[in-house]
Every structure is written in structure tokens, then in C-alpha cells.
Motif scaffolding. Structure first.
Motif, mmCIF file in Angstrom:
data_model
loop_
_atom_site.group_PDB
_atom_site.id
_atom_site.type_symbol
_atom_site.label_atom_id
_atom_site.label_comp_id
_atom_site.label_asym_id
_atom_site.label_seq_id
_atom_site.Cartn_x
_atom_site.Cartn_y
_atom_site.Cartn_z
ATOM 1 N N ALA A 486 -35.321 141.135 71.539
ATOM 2 C CA ALA A 486 -36.298 141.048 70.460
ATOM 3 C C ALA A 486 -37.154 139.802 70.648
ATOM 4 C CB ALA A 486 -35.586 140.992 69.108
ATOM 5 N N GLY A 487 -38.370 139.840 70.116
ATOM 6 C CA GLY A 487 -39.316 138.750 70.321
ATOM 7 C C GLY A 487 -38.773 137.397 69.911
ATOM 8 N N PHE A 488 -38.022 137.350 68.787
ATOM 9 C CA PHE A 488 -37.535 136.047 68.323
ATOM 10 C C PHE A 488 -36.432 135.490 69.208
ATOM 11 C CE2 PHE A 488 -33.523 137.449 66.509
ATOM 12 C CZ PHE A 488 -33.751 138.752 66.118
ATOM 13 N N LYS A 489 -35.824 136.321 70.067
ATOM 14 C CA LYS A 489 -34.776 135.842 70.966
ATOM 15 C C LYS A 489 -35.321 135.340 72.300
ATOM 16 C CE LYS A 489 -31.352 139.179 69.231
ATOM 17 N NZ LYS A 489 -30.430 140.260 69.635
ATOM 18 N N ILE A 490 -36.538 135.738 72.634
ATOM 19 C CA ILE A 490 -37.124 135.346 73.916
ATOM 20 C C ILE A 490 -37.425 133.847 73.896
ATOM 21 C CG2 ILE A 490 -39.113 135.646 75.439
ATOM 22 C CD1 ILE A 490 -39.277 138.533 74.490
ATOM 23 N N PRO A 491 -37.012 133.116 74.919
ATOM 24 C CA PRO A 491 -37.255 131.668 74.922
ATOM 25 C C PRO A 491 -38.735 131.341 74.752
ATOM 26 C CG PRO A 491 -35.717 132.253 76.659
ATOM 27 C CD PRO A 491 -36.232 133.546 76.097
ATOM 28 N N LYS A 492 -38.986 130.329 73.934
ATOM 29 C CA LYS A 492 -40.353 129.831 73.787
ATOM 30 C C LYS A 492 -40.678 128.815 74.868
ATOM 31 C CE LYS A 492 -41.046 130.689 68.851
ATOM 32 N NZ LYS A 492 -39.899 131.602 68.685
ATOM 33 N N GLU A 493 -39.647 128.368 75.560
ATOM 34 C CA GLU A 493 -39.824 127.422 76.660
ATOM 35 C C GLU A 493 -38.787 127.711 77.727
ATOM 36 O OE1 GLU A 493 -39.807 122.565 77.497
ATOM 37 O OE2 GLU A 493 -39.535 123.363 75.470
ATOM 38 N N VAL A 494 -39.228 127.784 78.978
ATOM 39 C CA VAL A 494 -38.329 127.973 80.119
ATOM 40 C C VAL A 494 -38.533 126.815 81.079
ATOM 41 C CG1 VAL A 494 -37.721 129.424 82.084
ATOM 42 C CG2 VAL A 494 -38.344 130.488 79.910
ATOM 43 N N ARG A 495 -37.456 126.115 81.372
ATOM 44 C CA ARG A 495 -37.499 124.991 82.306
ATOM 45 C C ARG A 495 -36.751 125.380 83.579
ATOM 46 N NH1 ARG A 495 -34.827 120.175 80.341
ATOM 47 N NH2 ARG A 495 -36.197 119.064 81.802
ATOM 48 N N ILE A 496 -37.414 125.294 84.703
ATOM 49 C CA ILE A 496 -36.773 125.540 85.988
ATOM 50 C C ILE A 496 -36.230 124.206 86.477
ATOM 51 C CG2 ILE A 496 -37.039 126.449 88.311
ATOM 52 C CD1 ILE A 496 -37.495 128.506 86.087
ATOM 53 N N VAL A 497 -34.907 124.118 86.610
ATOM 54 C CA VAL A 497 -34.259 122.847 86.956
ATOM 55 C C VAL A 497 -33.432 123.006 88.222
ATOM 56 C CG1 VAL A 497 -34.210 122.103 84.550
ATOM 57 C CG2 VAL A 497 -32.264 123.358 85.493
ATOM 58 N N GLY A 498 -33.136 121.859 88.856
ATOM 59 C CA GLY A 498 -32.350 121.887 90.085
ATOM 60 C C GLY A 498 -30.884 122.133 89.844
ATOM 61 N N GLU A 499 -30.366 121.651 88.699
ATOM 62 C CA GLU A 499 -28.959 121.855 88.351
ATOM 63 C C GLU A 499 -28.781 121.668 86.859
ATOM 64 O OE1 GLU A 499 -27.556 117.265 89.335
ATOM 65 O OE2 GLU A 499 -26.615 118.950 90.346
ATOM 66 N N LEU A 500 -27.658 122.172 86.354
ATOM 67 C CA LEU A 500 -27.327 122.008 84.950
ATOM 68 C C LEU A 500 -26.319 120.874 84.799
ATOM 69 C CD1 LEU A 500 -26.821 125.748 83.860
ATOM 70 C CD2 LEU A 500 -28.876 124.334 83.592
ATOM 71 N N PRO A 501 -26.507 119.995 83.828
ATOM 72 C CA PRO A 501 -25.535 118.916 83.624
ATOM 73 C C PRO A 501 -24.196 119.480 83.165
ATOM 74 C CG PRO A 501 -27.098 119.001 81.805
ATOM 75 C CD PRO A 501 -27.599 119.960 82.844
ATOM 76 N N LYS A 502 -23.101 118.977 83.744
ATOM 77 C CA LYS A 502 -21.767 119.507 83.431
ATOM 78 C C LYS A 502 -20.775 118.359 83.323
ATOM 79 C CE LYS A 502 -22.797 123.740 85.997
ATOM 80 N NZ LYS A 502 -22.504 124.539 87.207
#
Length: 520
Positions: A486-502
Motif C-alpha cells: 500500500a502507498g503508506f507502506k512504501i518508503p518515502k526515503e531509500v538510502r543505498i548504503v555499503g553496510e548496515l550497523p550491527k
């Protein structure tokens, strides 16, 4: 008490008083009671007790027929968010397995072939359209299937039903969890009536109140309208929310009570007619879904000379269990803005605690999970005994929300175990979005989270890691989501990153992602 006892009892007391005004048409209590009896008879004639009848429709008077009439006919009403895509609707319906699907005319075309995808559906009933697509049944034609039984039905009112039926599931509302798979919360007659009584003790509605309701009836918030029928007041229903029409309706109908999410309230204050609108009849604005920013409250209180009330709850408790009342809001506006971060204090008819993982109470000021016990807690999740046992372990509903409590008994949210994002009054569960994005070729990892947003409360944000041998950009991610979410679930911002902090155990640190996004 069963849900329809509310309406039929009020029809005995105030038969000619307006119960519902929708699309410019007024229905008295006697008229709405009659409509509900007709639908209940049709449901009883075409289903067996415990069968499901699903509805996908915008707000309309027929939706109220279903809220009351489907459970009166001994079936379970499955409320489906009409903003979901056909893909998402299919998934819910396959799990609920309804025999009958009720659809608004505005959704009939996209769901016209639903029976080819959901084998349990025997009949598709269309609202508001005399000549629906071939193979679909007009609403009036469906009602005729039970007309003789409805004509012979006697009057009833509060307390007239079978007490054993109070424990039957009346509504089935799907809500996602950490796994992303939607789960159907089974809300009984007893749980829903208990939830509305809990709120009535805080809101004090009167027989002369006029409630304006602009939220989708597909949400558990629909129960808030039934309390006004129990009080024999009048509900004014809008098909959707538009700030100009909302302001005009308050003046035209002399509205006394209404509800708004903070996002909606912000839109109202920004509307060109706000300074000239006649708001003199309004006495209370209730809000939920997200906390009220201090500046928004200040501006709202300057324009609206009303009581503000915040309620906190979730689908699994059939409504709300915490309330932040008018006194706290006035204190917040007078120099104690920290109070607006509070969820509120425990309402009367439910027990709410903060506990550790072993259900031991945590000291005042320390963080614990909010757990709830009372008649308004759901019966469990539909056909999901494992999830039901987990969330109801120890006899308390584990909400998944982490909070602390101060010396005044006010609860303050700290974090969500479920990482739910509240955007524009809608709940978005990150795992559900992550599953969709992960299916995009070239995606290695993804984390979805919420960041503060002045307009939406929170905005859905995705951090995506591409495989070393692939090229993935934000546009491709968004295009992949369309039609699947649904439209409200679609991200309003997408960031392409090298890795996720863990952390050391390789759990993704969404707190760090939120901080990084805010800084950027």
C-alpha cells in the motif's frame, strides 16, 4: 451484550433520533436498526455460525450495517484496509477464508476476479452499484435473501442476547507483527463493548453529542463510533478526510466531538479557511496514532477552544487502555511540554503494567514492556495458536511496547519491540516492507525504520545494501514496492548504503540508522 444490542436498544429508547448521517442522508435509530436486521437475516441465510464475511470498502452507511449486522447473523466480520493492494488483500482473505466478500463499488473492478484467487469466496456483494460486473451480487439483492426472516424479528436491547454469544468473535482485524506476516486479531462482542465503555468513562459523551468520524472504518477505531450509539447520540460519517470539508462539516452539523491524528490536525491548521471557520460547537478533539508535537498543540489550542484527549492502545486490546486527558494537555501548553511525550495513565476497566521478560513489575522510572489484562483483550490470533500463546503468555497481553512510568502514573513510550512505524495515522511494520524489498534481485540486506517527520509524524525509511555484483538504486527499490505494498507502506526515503550497523550478535542497530539518517 452483543454489538447489535447497542443499536437495537437505542432504537427502543430514541427511535426517531438521528443515529447516522452519511453522504448527506440521515438515518434514525429505527431506520438503522431495521437495516442491520435485514443484513443479519441475509448473513444467517447464506452462512453458518463462525463463517467469515469480509469487507473492503470506503466509509459508507452499509459499513455500519456490516459492523453490527454480520456478527448478529453469527458470522465474523473481517475488516480489510481498503488502501491495501490486491496482492495484500488476497493474502488476508486466503488466511481468513471468508464465504462472502462485501466490496464498495470503488473497489469492485480490481476485486472482480477475486474468487479465482481465493477459493473460499462463494459470493461477492457490491455496495452502491445497481449493475455490478457480471457474477457479482448487488447489495439490495443480497439483503432480499433474508428479508422474510428480518421482517419477523422482534425488538431487543442491551442484555437481551445470549450471554454465551458475548464471547464469540465479532470482528477479525489483521495486524502485522515482527515476522511481517499479518495476523488476525479475534475481537469478541465482550472485548469490543468493554473497550468502548473504558473510553466512555473518560470522554463522557452525552445524548446530545454529535460526533464527526473521518478515520477509515476498517481500523479498530471504528469501535469509537459505537459508543455514541450506545449513548443514543448522532454520528456524522465522512467518506474520507479532506481538511476543508472537515471544517465545513463542523459548522454545518454543529459537531461537538471529533477525532484527528496529529497529521490530520496539522493539515486542518494549514487550510485557508481555518481562521474564518465556525468552530464554536466543538468541545473535544481526541487523537491517537502518534504523539502531539508541542508546537502543534500550542497552535491547536490557540485556534480550538476545546478539550484535547490522547488515547493509546492497539488492535489486540479492541481499542485503548491509556488516556492523556484535558488537564495534562493544558499543563503541557502552560509550560510542561514534556507531558506530551506521555501515552497517558491507565483507564478504569483494564489493568496495565510495566514488566520485565518474566512478568515482574519494574520500578517506577525504569523501562519495561507494557502488558494488559481485562475483558477488552482479544481472544487470540486467528488460526495461529503459537503466536497467541506467545503474546498472551502468563495471562497478560504483551504489547511489544517498551515504556517507563513516572510518579504521577503516566506512561512514556521508550521504544517498540516490534519497531512499528506510525506514519500519517497508519501502522507500518518494518519486517513486512523488508520482506518485499529483499525479493528485489540484487538486494543483499535491508533495514526499514521510521524517522521523525513534521508532516507524517514518522516517515518510512529503508537502508538497502546491494550485492557486490549488482547495481541497485533507490528508484528500482521504489518501483519494486509499487503494486506490492500500500502507498503508506512504501518508503518515502531509500538510502543505498555499503553496510548496515550491527552489534556483536549481528543484530541490525536501527537506532544507529535513525541517527545517521537524521544527521544526513
Amino acid at each position: 451484550m452483543q454489538l447489535s444490542d447497542i443499536l437495537h436498544g437505542s432504537a427502543l429508547k430514541r427511535p426517531d433520533h438521528p443515529a447516522l448521517v452519511s453522504a448527506g442522508v440521515q438515518y434514525t435509530y429505527a431506520e438503522l436498526s431495521g437495516r442491520v436486521r435485514r443484513l443479519a437475516a441475509a448473513v444467517a441465510a447464506t452462512t453458518s455460525p463462525g463463517d467469515r464475511v469480509a469487507i473492503v470498502a470506503d466509509n459508507c452507511v452499509e459499513y455500519f450495517d456490516c459492523l453490527y449486522g454480520v456478527p448478529e447473523g453469527r458470522a465474523i466480520l473481517t475488516l480489510v484496509n481498503q488502501r491495501l493492494t490486491a496482492y495484500e488483500v488476497d493474502g488476508i482473505l486466503r488466511d481468513a477464508e471468508p464465504r462472502v466478500l462485501v466490496v464498495g463499488a470503488e473497489h469492485a473492478e480490481r476485486l472482480s476476479d477475486i474468487r479465482s484467487r481465493v477459493s473460499s469466496i462463494e459470493r461477492v456483494v457490491v455496495l452502491g452499484k445497481a449493475d455490478p460486473p457480471a457474477g457479482l451480487t448487488p447489495y439490495d439483492e443480497f439483503l432480499a435473501l433474508g428479508s422474510s426472516a428480518a421482517d419477523s424479528a422482534g425488538s431487543s436491547g442491551p442484555g437481551a442476547g445470549d450471554p454465551e454469544r458475548d464471547a464469540e468473535t465479532a470482528w477479525l482485524i489483521y495486524t502485522s507483527g515482527t515476522t511481517g506476516a499479518p495476523k488476525g486479531a479475534m475481537l469478541t462482542h465482550r472485548s469490543l463493548v468493554s473497550a468502548m465503555l473504558n473510553v466512555m468513562l473518560e470522554w463522557h459523551p452525552s445524548r446530545d453529542d454529535r460526533q464527526l468520524f473521518s478515520f477509515p472504518l476498517s481500523h479498530v477505531a471504528a469501535v469509537m463510533t459505537l459508543q455514541y450509539h450506545l449513548r443514543q447520540a448522532t454520528v456524522y460519517l465522512t467518506a474520507g478526510f479532506e481538511p476543508g470539508a472537515f471544517l465545513a462539516a463542523i459548522a454545518e452539523h454543529r459537531i461537538t466531538h471529533t477525532g484527528l491524528a496529529p497529521t490530520m490536525l496539522n493539515m486542518v491548521l494549514a487550510h485557508p479557511t481555518i481562521e474564518t471557520a465556525d468552530l464554536s460547537s466543538l468541545r473535544m478533539i481526541a487523537y491517537g496514532a502518534s504523539s502531539m508535537p508541542p508546537d502543534l498543540l500550542r497552535r491547536s489550542m490557540e485556534r480550538f477552544d476545546v478539550d484535547f484527549v490522547q488515547n493509546f492502545g492497539q488492535t489486540e486490546v479492541s481499542g485503548n487502555v491509556l488516556v492523556l486527558g484535558p488537564e495534562e494537555h493544558r499543563r503541557a501548553a502552560d509550560g510542561e511540554p514534556h507531558l506530551l511525550a506521555a501515552l497517558g495513565r491507565n483507564e478504569c476497566l483494564a489493568a496495565v503494567r510495566l514488566v520485565d521478560d518474566e512478568l515482574n513489575d519494574v520500578p517506577v522510572g525504569e523501562i519495561g514492556e507494557i502488558v494488559v489484562r481485562g475483558d477488552q483483550v482479544m481472544a487470540g490470533y486467528w488460526r495461529n495458536p503459537e503466536a497467541s500463546a506467545e503474546v498472551l503468555a502468563g495471562g497478560w497481553l504483551r504489547t511489544g511496547d517498551l515504556a517507563r512510568m513516572d510518579d504521577e502514573g503516566l506512561f512514556y513510550i521508550v521504544d517498540r519491540k516490534k519497531d512499528m512505524v506510525v506514519t500519517g495515522g497508519e501502522n507500518v511494520y518494518p519486517r513486512e516492507v523488508e520482506i518485499v524489498i529483499s525479493a528485489l534481485p540484487g538486494v543483499s540486506e535491508v533495514a526499514v525504520f521510521g524517522v521523525p517527520d513534521e508532516t507524517w509524524g514518522e516517515r518510512v525509511t529503508a537502508a538497502v545494501v546491494a550485492r557486490a555484483d549488482a547495481q541497485v538504486d533507490a528508484a528500482a527499490v521504489l518501483d519494486h514496492c509499487r503494486g506490492r505494498l500500500a502507498g503508506f507502506k512504501i518508503p518515502k526515503e531509500v538510502r543505498i548504503v555499503g553496510e548496515l550497523p550491527k552489534n556483536a550478535s549481528m543484530k541490525v542497530l536501527k537506532r544507529v540508522l535513525r541517527e545517521q539518517t537524521a544527521q544526513s
